[in-house]
Design an enzyme around this catalytic site. Structure first.
Site: not given
Ligand code: PMT
Length: 402
Positions: A211, A279, A289, A345
């Protein structure tokens, strides 16, 4: 009385064309009520005279390691002991190499070897010298040791070339130094863990799912925690960012490796999950490949859900960090979705940010967040990611002090 009133900076001026800017640096530092003392190297004195510096500092300028009078009045050990912070500006490739190698063959390098105070450097040199593997290697080692590197800026150079190597403007340098000196080290004795950046989930040896996360928000979090005194580990996916100084950086690619690195980094008092973890991962990613098919069709990828790092850390039975903070990246129903995510979470706080394409949150410099806790939500104004990090760390300090 201001917190800065009794602060003292030792400014080391080395021999680069930007040495003339040392006069402006001295003026600005003094204008903020901070005492400044200057060590000038022999090559520095070819660009700026001790007399002109002395006229501004109203203090002796220190130049020699083996001066009987200097050593009796203010020995090299005392020079560093007497300062709250040492600033090397301009910092030439030569002084950076000496600092890395521990060479102490003049007063400036001896003071820098003898100090246990925070050291800031503002590099200034020709673009090719800056980009040379030796200088980059030296900078990397110094950052790992906790040296704070300011700049350099990109622009036209005195030698007629263009590129990275110009010393930052004195006002910018002074602003960094002031904000560091104003911080209280309220997280001293605490440990922090931060996740950052994207993860890369391989499809085959050359392709992957990922991403647009740049890691800026996570790096800013790690840097702010470290500056407040927390022993900080940053577990990050691939980014183009410079490692934050004083922070232990663990570089990983996949979500599985990020989870393992986080678990290996426990115990931690504070955990902040800012990473954009993919995810899903590809089941049985190909060792070879994958070839295009003559039919033009593409075989579907089978995906499996990745481990959830935030959820795992939040729901640990033993070793759970005292405060676990996540981010919620949403493109609709920002607050409702983030509230649900916090509950699902099991983290203590979640920062909801809108990541719709038009906001530029992914990869951009700014972030507009809502902090959601068990007490409700508060909206913060649009801020630089560094300022979001500082504000969150200030909240964390208050929470921990309660
Ligand atoms: O990196 P930048 O360009 O500075 O941008 C910052 C950001 C937008 C990436 C950051 O501010 C942000 O929002 N990070 C979380 C991104 C995310 O994956 O969000 P989510 O809503 O999908 O996940 C929720 C939370 O679970 C997050 O804290 C994520 O780190 C965590 N997560 C999600 C999936 C997973 N498999 N493991 C996790 O730990």
């Amino acid at each position: 009385m201001s917190i800065l009133d009794d602060k003292r900076i030792l400014l080391v001026v080395t021999g680069g064309i930007a040495a003339f800017k040392a006069l402006e640096l001295v003026r600005l530092i003094k204008a903020n009520g901070i005492h400044v003392r200057v060590v000038l190297t022999e090559s520095g004195s070819k660009f700026v005279t001790p007399l002109s510096i002395q006229a501004l500092t109203e203090d002796k300028v220190y130049t020699e390691l083996f001066s009987l009078t200097d050593e009796s009045e203010m020995g090299h050990i005392q020079l560093s002991r007497d300062a709250d912070l040492i600033l090397v500006a301009p910092a030439t490739a030569n002084i950076l190499a000496k600092m890395r190698a521990g060479i102490s063959d003049d007063l400036a390098s001896t003071v820098l070897l003898a100090t246990d105070k925070p050291v800031f450097v503002a590099p200034s040199m020709n673009v090719r010298m800056w980009e040379h593997a030796a200088t980059q290697d030296n900078i990397g080692v110094l950052i790992k040791r906790g040296v704070e590197v300011l700049g350099p800026d990109v622009g036209a150079m005195a030698c007629g070339e263009f590129g990275a190597g110009r010393m930052c403007e004195p006002a910018e340098i002074v602003q960094h130094v002031l904000s560091f000196l104003s911080l209280n080290k309220s997280l001293e004795g605490k440990t922090a863990l931060v996740t950052s950046g994207p993860t890369l989930e391989p499809i085959d040896p050359v392709r992957f799912i990922s991403n647009r996360s740049s890691g800026k928000q996570g790096y800013a979090m790690a840097s702010a925690l470290s500056k407040h005194g927390a022993k900080t580990t940053l577990v990050t996916g691939p980014t183009n960012l410079r490692d934050p100084s004083g922070v232990k950086v663990i570089k990983i690619e996949t979500a599985a490796d990020m989870l393992q690195a986080c678990l290996d980094s426990l115990p931690a008092d504070i955990a902040i999950c800012a990473a954009a973890v993919a995810d899903w991962r590809v089941v049985n990613n190909s060792e070879q490949k994958i070839k295009k098919r003559d039919s033009g069709s593409v075989s579907a990828l089978e995906l499996n859900e990745n481990p959830d790092i935030l959820k795992t850390l939040s729901q640990l039975h033993s070793n759970r960090p005292d405060l676990v903070v996540g981010f919620a990246a949403e493109t609709e129903n920002l607050i409702n979705n983030a509230v649900k995510k916090r509950k699902n979470k099991g983290c203590d706080w979640i920062l909801a940010n809108d990541v719709s394409e038009t906001t530029g949150t992914f990869g951009g410099e700014n972030n507009l967040v809502h902090l959601i806790t068990d007490k409700g939500s508060e909206e913060w104004p649009l801020m630089l990611k560094e300022d979001v990090a500082i504000r969150l760390v200030e909240k964390i300090v208050k929470e921990i002090e309660r």
